[in-house]
Design a protein around this motif. Structure first.
Motif, short mmCIF file in Angstrom:
data_model
loop_
_atom_site.label_atom_id
_atom_site.label_comp_id
_atom_site.label_asym_id
_atom_site.label_seq_id
_atom_site.Cartn_x
_atom_site.Cartn_y
_atom_site.Cartn_z
N GLU A 239 2.14 13.27 11.78
CA GLU A 239 1.01 13.15 10.65
C GLU A 239 1.32 13.36 9.32
OE1 GLU A 239 -3.11 13.97 13.03
OE2 GLU A 239 -1.75 15.72 13.36
N ALA A 240 2.88 13.61 9.07
CA ALA A 240 3.17 14.08 7.69
C ALA A 240 3.41 13.05 6.57
CB ALA A 240 4.46 14.68 7.80
N TRP A 241 3.26 11.74 7.02
CA TRP A 241 3.37 10.67 6.02
C TRP A 241 1.87 10.39 5.23
CZ3 TRP A 241 7.18 6.57 8.63
CH2 TRP A 241 8.38 7.18 8.88
N THR A 242 1.86 9.71 4.20
CA THR A 242 0.73 9.34 3.66
C THR A 242 0.79 7.56 3.49
OG1 THR A 242 1.59 9.48 1.36
CG2 THR A 242 0.81 11.54 2.28
N THR A 243 -0.25 7.32 3.12
CA THR A 243 -0.52 5.99 2.55
C THR A 243 0.44 5.39 1.57
OG1 THR A 243 -2.27 6.36 1.24
CG2 THR A 243 -2.86 5.58 3.56
N GLU A 244 0.72 6.42 0.65
CA GLU A 244 1.69 6.06 -0.60
C GLU A 244 3.20 6.23 -0.13
OE1 GLU A 244 -2.30 7.49 -1.81
OE2 GLU A 244 -0.87 8.56 -0.64
N THR A 245 3.24 7.01 1.13
CA THR A 245 5.11 6.94 1.37
C THR A 245 5.27 6.19 2.34
OG1 THR A 245 4.58 8.90 2.70
CG2 THR A 245 5.15 9.28 0.35
N ILE A 246 4.31 5.69 3.31
CA ILE A 246 4.58 5.16 4.63
C ILE A 246 5.57 3.83 4.33
CG2 ILE A 246 2.59 3.94 4.85
CD1 ILE A 246 2.72 4.27 8.01
N GLY A 247 5.29 2.99 3.25
CA GLY A 247 5.93 1.82 3.04
C GLY A 247 7.59 2.21 2.84
N ALA A 248 7.85 3.13 2.06
CA ALA A 248 9.06 3.38 1.54
C ALA A 248 9.98 4.02 3.02
CB ALA A 248 9.46 4.49 0.72
N PHE A 249 9.12 4.98 3.94
CA PHE A 249 9.83 5.28 5.17
C PHE A 249 9.94 4.34 6.16
CE2 PHE A 249 7.70 9.89 3.67
CZ PHE A 249 9.00 10.15 3.10
N LEU A 250 9.00 3.35 6.23
CA LEU A 250 9.25 2.50 7.06
C LEU A 250 10.57 1.56 6.56
CD1 LEU A 250 5.53 1.05 7.64
CD2 LEU A 250 7.26 2.21 9.44
N THR A 251 10.66 1.25 5.57
CA THR A 251 11.93 0.53 5.00
C THR A 251 13.26 1.43 5.44
OG1 THR A 251 11.01 -0.46 3.29
CG2 THR A 251 13.15 -0.49 3.12
N ALA A 252 13.33 2.61 5.07
CA ALA A 252 14.35 3.54 5.55
C ALA A 252 14.53 3.63 7.19
CB ALA A 252 13.95 4.89 5.13
N ILE B 116 -5.15 2.01 7.83
CA ILE B 116 -4.10 1.30 7.14
C ILE B 116 -3.03 0.25 8.22
CG2 ILE B 116 -2.73 2.98 6.68
CD1 ILE B 116 -1.90 1.71 4.06
N LEU B 117 -2.81 1.16 9.15
CA LEU B 117 -1.58 0.63 10.01
C LEU B 117 -1.95 -0.83 10.71
CD1 LEU B 117 -0.56 3.95 12.19
CD2 LEU B 117 0.17 3.09 9.94
N ALA B 118 -3.39 -0.99 10.52
CA ALA B 118 -3.81 -2.31 10.93
C ALA B 118 -3.55 -3.48 10.11
CB ALA B 118 -5.27 -2.44 11.30
N ASP B 119 -3.24 -2.90 8.89
CA ASP B 119 -3.21 -4.04 7.79
C ASP B 119 -1.68 -4.10 7.27
OD1 ASP B 119 -5.66 -4.51 8.06
OD2 ASP B 119 -6.35 -2.53 6.64
N ILE B 120 -0.80 -3.40 7.93
CA ILE B 120 0.59 -3.39 7.25
C ILE B 120 1.55 -4.10 8.43
CG2 ILE B 120 0.25 -1.58 5.45
CD1 ILE B 120 1.73 0.49 7.32
N PRO B 121 2.69 -4.54 8.01
CA PRO B 121 3.69 -4.72 9.23
C PRO B 121 4.19 -3.69 9.77
CG PRO B 121 4.24 -6.09 6.95
CD PRO B 121 2.95 -4.82 6.62
N HIS B 122 4.48 -3.79 10.92
CA HIS B 122 5.26 -2.87 11.89
C HIS B 122 6.67 -3.32 12.27
CE1 HIS B 122 1.24 -1.40 13.60
NE2 HIS B 122 1.11 -1.55 12.55
N PRO B 123 7.63 -3.26 11.12
CA PRO B 123 9.01 -3.58 11.44
C PRO B 123 9.73 -2.72 12.29
CG PRO B 123 8.65 -2.28 9.37
CD PRO B 123 7.34 -2.49 9.79
#
Length: 325
Positions: free
Chosen positions: A176-189, A209-216
């Motif tokens: 639960e440590a990520w945020t809506t601001e950081t999740i994009g960069a962490f998913l890329t990593a 928000i997880l329903a509205d973003i890609p899950h790579p």
């Protein structure tokens, strides 16, 4: 069934080293052990109170002792207890007792597939990137590693471990440590580091928000799922669920959760808290349904129980009936 006596106690099992996640650290596995005794037969169950939900060792033991005066059979449990550590310990103790009384394995009594061996994830506690990479390099014989993450610097942690173990299958748990601001960069990593699965990236209750973003990389619910009743709320947000007996209410509740998750096409991780082989043994019966299992608690202990689960090169064998089931 004849009269059943229920006993509950606290046990502390020292760890090999501190176990660190985003919410804190521990140096021992504090567990609650229940024994259900029926004449010459004795069934055991073990649970870990979940501090994230306000459970304590003392509170769980008191709940068990208060409920025990009303319980004479397995069927009574859910009449007096809600899913949680107390129900888990009692449910597993009654499954074990019934197996001991009848001579029939729990897997057969429960209608589960024949128990199988399975590779477990081995957990690397939250630490600096260099320390986590060093710990990953120390276990070249373990092919499935799970990284505990904590927010800032998680991209560097993933990169360091991947560089240290280019051969390994990697899972990560953000707790639960990520945020809506950081999740994009962490998913890329995570994509760049070839991560197989990400557990609970955002806080439960704040993961719309997880329903509205890609899950790579597939996302796995942990704190967001407890019982089969939660599955509908996960659809579209998560691709997998972490089934833990302490949350689901024992083996009985976990079987329902697995069935409901599979019915909706979700992948399955079978997990547990940091505990002894007695806690992991019932969960091992669900291994035939699992895409991943995370039952490495016994490997994290300084010592385990007698007749503990046999784990070699990360492969866990089904439990010895002398331990449970």
């Amino acid at each position: 069934m004849s009269s059943v006596t229920i006993e509950a106690r606290h046990e502390a099992w020292p760890l090999r080293e501190a176990f660190v996640i985003s919410r804190g650290a521990k140096t021992a596995a504090d567990v609650v052990v229940v024994e259900a005794i029926d004449g010459a037969h004795r069934g055991r169950g073990e649970a870990v109170p979940y501090a994230r939900y306000g459970e304590t060792v003392e509170g769980v033991i008191e709940t068990i002792r208060s409920a025990a005066v009303h319980i004479s059979s397995h069927a009574d449990l859910t009449r007096f207890l809600k899913p949680g550590a107390a129900l888990n310990a009692l449910d597993c103790a009654f499954w074990d007792l019934e197996s001991k009384r009848t001579g029939i394995a729990v897997s057969a009594r429960a209608g589960l597939p024949h128990p199988i061996a399975k590779i477990t994830a081995f957990t690397l506690s939250l630490d600096t990137p260099s320390v986590m990479a060093e710990k990953a390099a120390r276990v070249p014989h373990l092919s499935l590693l799970k990284l505990k993450l904590g927010g800032t610097g998680d991209d560097l942690r993933m990169q360091a471990v991947r560089q240290a173990r280019p051969d390994a299958h990697l899972l990560v748990d953000a707790n639960e440590a990520w945020t809506t601001e950081t999740i994009g960069a962490f998913l890329t990593a995570a994509v760049e580091c070839d991560i197989e699965l990400i557990e609970q990236p955002l806080p439960a209750g704040h993961d719309d928000i997880l329903a509205d973003i890609p899950h790579p990389v597939p996302l796995c619910a942990d704190e967001s799922v407890h019982t089969a009743d939660n599955i509908e709320t996960l659809l579209g947000r998560y691709d997998a669920v972490n089934v833990k007996l302490d949350k689901a209410g024992g083996l009985t509740g976990a079987m329902r959760l697995v069935a409901e998750a599979r019915r909706h096409g979700l992948k399955i991780m079978i997990g547990s808290m940091v505990a002894t082989s007695l806690a992991a043994a019932p969960a091992m019966l669900l291994a035939p349904y699992a895409d991943w299992i995370d039952l490495d608690g016994p490997l994290l202990l300084a010592r385990d129980r007698e007749h503990g689960l046999h784990i070699e090169n990360g492969i866990i064998q089904p439990p010895d009936p002398q331990l449970w089931g």
